[in-house]
Design a protein around this motif. Structure first.
Motif, PDB file in Angstrom:
ATOM      1  N   SER A 259     -62.161 -41.632   4.675  1.00  0.00           N
ATOM      2  CA  SER A 259     -62.639 -42.811   5.504  1.00  0.00           C
ATOM      3  C   SER A 259     -63.715 -42.198   6.420  1.00  0.00           C
ATOM      4  O   SER A 259     -63.752 -40.989   6.758  1.00  0.00           O
ATOM      5  CB  SER A 259     -61.415 -43.246   6.529  1.00  0.00           C
ATOM      6  OG  SER A 259     -60.489 -44.174   6.014  1.00  0.00           O
ATOM      7  N   LEU A 260     -64.704 -43.054   6.461  1.00  0.00           N
ATOM      8  CA  LEU A 260     -65.639 -42.726   7.485  1.00  0.00           C
ATOM      9  C   LEU A 260     -65.864 -44.004   8.598  1.00  0.00           C
ATOM     10  O   LEU A 260     -65.902 -45.001   8.253  1.00  0.00           O
ATOM     11  CB  LEU A 260     -67.016 -42.928   6.686  1.00  0.00           C
ATOM     12  CG  LEU A 260     -68.478 -42.886   7.546  1.00  0.00           C
ATOM     13  CD1 LEU A 260     -68.711 -41.826   8.451  1.00  0.00           C
ATOM     14  CD2 LEU A 260     -69.801 -43.359   6.624  1.00  0.00           C
ATOM     15  N   PHE A 261     -65.903 -43.712   9.785  1.00  0.00           N
ATOM     16  CA  PHE A 261     -65.830 -44.346  10.967  1.00  0.00           C
ATOM     17  C   PHE A 261     -67.361 -44.219  11.725  1.00  0.00           C
ATOM     18  O   PHE A 261     -67.532 -43.068  12.064  1.00  0.00           O
ATOM     19  CB  PHE A 261     -64.574 -44.099  11.768  1.00  0.00           C
ATOM     20  CG  PHE A 261     -63.338 -44.444  11.250  1.00  0.00           C
ATOM     21  CD1 PHE A 261     -62.812 -45.715  11.384  1.00  0.00           C
ATOM     22  CD2 PHE A 261     -62.316 -43.466  10.784  1.00  0.00           C
ATOM     23  CE1 PHE A 261     -61.460 -45.820  10.637  1.00  0.00           C
ATOM     24  CE2 PHE A 261     -61.562 -43.585  10.132  1.00  0.00           C
ATOM     25  CZ  PHE A 261     -60.931 -45.007  10.205  1.00  0.00           C
ATOM     26  N   LEU A 296     -62.679 -38.689   8.048  1.00  0.00           N
ATOM     27  CA  LEU A 296     -61.293 -38.190   7.989  1.00  0.00           C
ATOM     28  C   LEU A 296     -60.306 -38.653   6.726  1.00  0.00           C
ATOM     29  O   LEU A 296     -60.751 -39.594   6.035  1.00  0.00           O
ATOM     30  CB  LEU A 296     -60.714 -39.107   8.946  1.00  0.00           C
ATOM     31  CG  LEU A 296     -59.140 -38.533   9.388  1.00  0.00           C
ATOM     32  CD1 LEU A 296     -58.874 -38.750  10.829  1.00  0.00           C
ATOM     33  CD2 LEU A 296     -58.235 -39.931   8.641  1.00  0.00           C
ATOM     34  N   GLY A 297     -59.617 -37.896   6.114  1.00  0.00           N
ATOM     35  CA  GLY A 297     -58.905 -38.169   5.065  1.00  0.00           C
ATOM     36  C   GLY A 297     -58.123 -37.094   4.850  1.00  0.00           C
ATOM     37  O   GLY A 297     -57.792 -35.828   5.131  1.00  0.00           O
TER      38      GLY A 297
ATOM     39  N   ALA B 141     -54.653 -43.993  11.782  1.00  0.00           N
ATOM     40  CA  ALA B 141     -53.615 -45.325  11.510  1.00  0.00           C
ATOM     41  C   ALA B 141     -54.580 -46.188  10.788  1.00  0.00           C
ATOM     42  O   ALA B 141     -53.877 -46.850   9.856  1.00  0.00           O
ATOM     43  CB  ALA B 141     -53.297 -45.927  12.859  1.00  0.00           C
ATOM     44  N   ALA B 142     -55.914 -46.281  11.091  1.00  0.00           N
ATOM     45  CA  ALA B 142     -56.706 -47.346  10.268  1.00  0.00           C
ATOM     46  C   ALA B 142     -57.061 -46.646   8.866  1.00  0.00           C
ATOM     47  O   ALA B 142     -56.879 -47.455   7.749  1.00  0.00           O
ATOM     48  CB  ALA B 142     -58.098 -47.385  11.042  1.00  0.00           C
ATOM     49  N   HIS B 143     -56.856 -45.486   8.767  1.00  0.00           N
ATOM     50  CA  HIS B 143     -57.077 -44.956   7.478  1.00  0.00           C
ATOM     51  C   HIS B 143     -55.850 -44.979   6.586  1.00  0.00           C
ATOM     52  O   HIS B 143     -55.943 -45.310   5.100  1.00  0.00           O
ATOM     53  CB  HIS B 143     -57.319 -43.298   7.552  1.00  0.00           C
ATOM     54  CG  HIS B 143     -57.671 -42.479   6.232  1.00  0.00           C
ATOM     55  ND1 HIS B 143     -58.408 -42.811   5.300  1.00  0.00           N
ATOM     56  CD2 HIS B 143     -56.489 -41.611   5.640  1.00  0.00           C
ATOM     57  CE1 HIS B 143     -58.246 -41.919   4.234  1.00  0.00           C
ATOM     58  NE2 HIS B 143     -57.181 -41.267   4.550  1.00  0.00           N
ATOM     59  N   GLN B 144     -54.637 -45.220   7.181  1.00  0.00           N
ATOM     60  CA  GLN B 144     -53.507 -45.308   6.430  1.00  0.00           C
ATOM     61  C   GLN B 144     -53.563 -46.638   5.618  1.00  0.00           C
ATOM     62  O   GLN B 144     -52.721 -46.993   4.601  1.00  0.00           O
ATOM     63  CB  GLN B 144     -52.193 -45.385   7.346  1.00  0.00           C
ATOM     64  CG  GLN B 144     -52.090 -43.858   8.039  1.00  0.00           C
ATOM     65  CD  GLN B 144     -51.721 -42.903   6.926  1.00  0.00           C
ATOM     66  OE1 GLN B 144     -51.207 -43.087   6.233  1.00  0.00           O
ATOM     67  NE2 GLN B 144     -52.495 -41.942   7.136  1.00  0.00           N
ATOM     68  N   ASP B 145     -54.456 -47.725   6.036  1.00  0.00           N
ATOM     69  CA  ASP B 145     -54.595 -48.988   5.255  1.00  0.00           C
ATOM     70  C   ASP B 145     -54.694 -48.526   3.844  1.00  0.00           C
ATOM     71  O   ASP B 145     -54.467 -49.214   2.984  1.00  0.00           O
ATOM     72  CB  ASP B 145     -55.534 -49.808   5.742  1.00  0.00           C
ATOM     73  CG  ASP B 145     -55.104 -50.594   7.161  1.00  0.00           C
ATOM     74  OD1 ASP B 145     -54.090 -50.271   7.487  1.00  0.00           O
ATOM     75  OD2 ASP B 145     -55.890 -51.383   7.587  1.00  0.00           O
ATOM     76  N   PHE B 146     -55.399 -47.470   3.707  1.00  0.00           N
ATOM     77  CA  PHE B 146     -55.779 -47.216   2.261  1.00  0.00           C
ATOM     78  C   PHE B 146     -55.308 -45.829   1.727  1.00  0.00           C
ATOM     79  O   PHE B 146     -55.341 -45.364   0.710  1.00  0.00           O
ATOM     80  CB  PHE B 146     -57.414 -46.821   2.049  1.00  0.00           C
ATOM     81  CG  PHE B 146     -58.131 -48.221   2.335  1.00  0.00           C
ATOM     82  CD1 PHE B 146     -58.504 -49.270   1.422  1.00  0.00           C
ATOM     83  CD2 PHE B 146     -58.526 -48.466   3.706  1.00  0.00           C
ATOM     84  CE1 PHE B 146     -58.999 -50.254   1.645  1.00  0.00           C
ATOM     85  CE2 PHE B 146     -59.222 -49.784   4.053  1.00  0.00           C
ATOM     86  CZ  PHE B 146     -59.645 -50.299   3.020  1.00  0.00           C
ATOM     87  N   ALA B 147     -54.224 -45.434   2.440  1.00  0.00           N
ATOM     88  CA  ALA B 147     -53.731 -44.050   2.197  1.00  0.00           C
ATOM     89  C   ALA B 147     -52.016 -44.227   1.954  1.00  0.00           C
ATOM     90  O   ALA B 147     -51.936 -45.131   1.322  1.00  0.00           O
ATOM     91  CB  ALA B 147     -53.847 -42.767   3.090  1.00  0.00           C
TER      92      ALA B 147
END
Lengths: 315, 168
Positions: A259-261, A296-297, B141-147
Motif C-alpha cells: 500500500s501507498l498512503f 507499507l506491506g 489496518a487500511a492495508h488489511q483490506d487488501f491483505a
C-alpha cells in the motif's frame, strides 16, 4: 519425547535444499488455478488458527458460493470481538473492544482461505511452484504445494491443499530462506454442503462515511514498479484513528500486496524505515513534493524501497 | 441438577462416555465445563484422553500418527495455564464444545511448533534503532483490506534512513 515429531514436517518444508522439482509452467498454473477456484467455489465452515509474529488468534470462518462470488464470515473467538462479513455487494469489519463498537467498510472481499487471485495462472511468472509431499490438517489428507518467489520482491507460501478438492487447509508465508513468517491452519473444517449462514442483514450505520472514492487526479507519479506488480486500487479514504483523508494506492502481483498512503505533509518529513520484528512487514515514510508518502506491506524491503524511491511529484 | 438436553446423559461415573461426548460436542456447556474440570484433576482420565487421541477419530487428525505419550499431559498442563483458551466454552449455546477443545489444542500445538522454530532476529542493526516510534496501525489496518483481513498489532522497529544510500 519432544515436539520433534511435530516439527519434522515443517522443518522439512523450510529446509534450504528441496528435493521436489519445480513444476513446468502450464502444470503450475493449473495447480494454482485449481486451488484458487476451490477457495472461492466450495462452501466451507471451520476454525483456523493464525500465528503472526508473537500473536496467535483463533478464528471461525464460513463461506458459501453466491452466484459467481462468495458470502463469507470471519469471526475472532479470542481477544477483542472482531468480525468480517462479506457478500457480493459489500464487505464490512466490526470490532468490539469493551463497550466500543467500530464498523468499517472494507475495500476488498477477500480473506483466508481465499489467498490466490481469481486468475491465478500469471503467478507462475513470478513464483516457482512445486509439490512437496503430503500431510494431514484438520483431519483431512492434503498435498503440500510450495509457491516460492523467483526474486527478492515477494514472500512465498507453502500451502497444504485438500487432496480431493484442492481447498487450502494450511498456508505458511515464508521468506526467501524458507523461514515461516505467518501461518494459517485449519483446526476444524467441514467442506462442501451448506454451511450455517448468518442470515442477519449486513449492518448499516448511516453515520459511517462511504469507505472510499476514486482518486480523481494523481498527485504523484510512480516511475517504476518491481516486476509483476501493477496498481490495483487508488482511492481517497479516511483511516480509523487518523485525522484527515489520505490517498490509498495498492500495488500487487496477485499474491503480495503493498500500500501507498499519500497525505499533505504538515511539516518536513523525515525518511523513516520501519520493519516488524520478524521482518514480514516493511514500511517507509518519506516526503514527495508537498506530500507525505507512506509505503507499507507484507512484502520484503526491496519491494517497499523500490516503490518508495520511484515516487516523484506530479505537476 | 444435571440437564438432559443432549442425546446422552452426562455420566458422572462413566468417564469414557463423558470424554466421548465431550469430543463429539454432545455436552451442554455446563457438562463440558465439568468434564474439563475433571480432566484437569484426574490423571487417569487424561491418560484415557491420550488413548482416544491415539485412535485419531476424535480430534480429527490432530493426534494422528505416533503420539508422544506425554503430549496430552503437556497440552492439558498448558490448558491449565491458559484459562482464556477455555473462554469460548461460555459462548452462545449450541456451539460445539469439542470444537473449542480442538481449537485450544491446536493453539497449544501451534505455539509449541513455532516456539521451537528458529527466530528471525531483527534485520535492522541495533545501532540503527534511532527513530521515534510511529503509529502505523491506521495504515496497517487500511492495508488489511487488501491483505489478511486480520490485524495483529505489529511490533515495529524504526530507523532513519537515506533512500539514496540504501538503494542496492
Amino acid at each position: 519425547m519432544t515436539w520433534a515429531w511435530l516439527l519434522a514436517p515443517v522443518l522439512a518444508l523450510t529446509a534450504p535444499a528441496r528435493a521436489a522439482d519445480t513444476l513446468p509452467a502450464p502444470e503450475a498454473a493449473a495447480w494454482l488455478q485449481r486451488i484458487s477456484d476451490a477457495s472461492r467455489r466450495l462452501g466451507y465452515e471451520g476454525l483456523f488458527v493464525l500465528r503472526q509474529g508473537g500473536n496467535t488468534q483463533t478464528l471461525s470462518v464460513s463461506g458459501r458460493p453466491s452466484g459467481s462470488n462468495m458470502e463469507s464470515r470471519l469471526l475472532s473467538v479470542d481477544g477483542d470481538h472482531r468480525e468480517v462479513r462479506c457478500n457480493p455487494q459489500v464487505s464490512v469489519t466490526l470490532v468490539t473492544s469493551g463497550s466500543q463498537l467500530r464498523l468499517e467498510k472494507r475495500l476488498n472481499r477477500r480473506h483466508f482461505p481465499d489467498l490466490l487471485p481469481e486468475n491465478a495462472a500469471p503467478l507462475v511468472n513470478w513464483y516457482n511452484v512445486r509439490p512437496s509431499g503430503s500431510d494431514r490438517v484438520a483431519g483431512r489428507e492434503c498435498n503440500n504445494v510450495e509457491i516460492l518467489p523467483r526474486d527478492v520482491f515477494r514472500w512465498g507460501y507453502v500451502l497444504c491443499v485438500d487432496k480431493i478438492t484442492a481447498f487450502p487447509l494450511r498456508a505458511i508465508m515464508v521468506n526467501g530462506d524458507g523461514q515461516p513468517l505467518m501461518q494459517y491452519s485449519f483446526a476444524e473444517i467441514r467442506l462442501g454442503g451448506a454451511p450455517r449462514v448468518d442470515r442477519r442483514p449486513m449492518p448499516v450505520m448511516p453515520d459511517i462515511p462511504e469507505a472510499a472514492r476514486p482518486v480523481a487526479h494523481a498527485r504523484v507519479e510512480v516511475t517504476a514498479l518491481p516486476p509483476g506488480f501493477s496498481r490495483i486500487a487508488a482511492v481517497q479514504r479516511q483511516l480509523a484513528n487518523h485525522a484527515g483523508e489520505v490517498e490509498h494506492w495498492v500495488f500487487s502481483d496477485g499474491l503480495t500486496h503493498v500500500s501507498l498512503f499519500l497525505e499533505p505533509a504538515t511539516r518536513p518529513v523525515e525518511t523513516i524505515r520501519g520493519q516488524s520484528r520478524q521482518g514480514m512487514i516493511n514500511m517507509i515514510k518519506r516526503q514527495v513534493g508537498d506530500l507525505q508518502a507512506t509505503v507499507l506491506g507484507e512484502a520484503p524491503w526491496p519491494t517497499v524501497e523500490a516503490l518508495a524511491t520511484s515516487l516523484s511529484p506530479r505537476p | 441438577m444435571m440437564t438432559k438436553s443432549t442425546s446422552r446423559d452426562f455420566p458422572q461415573e462413566n468417564e469414557q462416555e463423558a470424554l466421548s461426548a465431550l469430543l463429539d460436542g454432545e455436552l451442554t456447556r455446563e457438562q463440558a465445563r465439568q468434564t474439563l474440570r475433571r480432566l484437569r484433576d484426574d490423571a487417569d482420565m487424561r491418560a484415557r484422553l491420550a488413548e482416544y487421541c491415539a485412535v485419531g477419530d476424535a480430534l480429527r487428525g490432530l493426534c494422528d500418527g505416533p503420539v508422544a505419550p506425554d503430549l496430552t499431559l503437556r497440552v492439558m498442563h498448558r490448558l491449565e495455564r491458559e484459562p482464556t483458551l477455555l473462554a469460548p466454552m461460555r459462548a452462545t449455546p449450541g456451539r460445539r464444545p469439542g470444537l473449542w477443545l480442538a481449537a485450544a489444542v491446536v493453539v497449544v500445538i501451534t505455539w509449541g511448533v513455532w516456539s521451537r522454530l528458529p527466530e528471525q532476529g531483527p534485520a535492522l542493526p541495533l545501532a540503527a534503532h534511532d527513530a521515534p516510534p510511529m503509529d502505523v496501525q491506521p495504515y496497517l489496518a487500511a492495508h488489511q483490506d487488501f491483505a489478511q483481513a486480520v490485524i495483529a498489532p505489529a511490533e515495529m522497529q524504526f530507523t532513519r534512513v537515506s533512500l539514496t544510500e540504501s538503494r542496492p
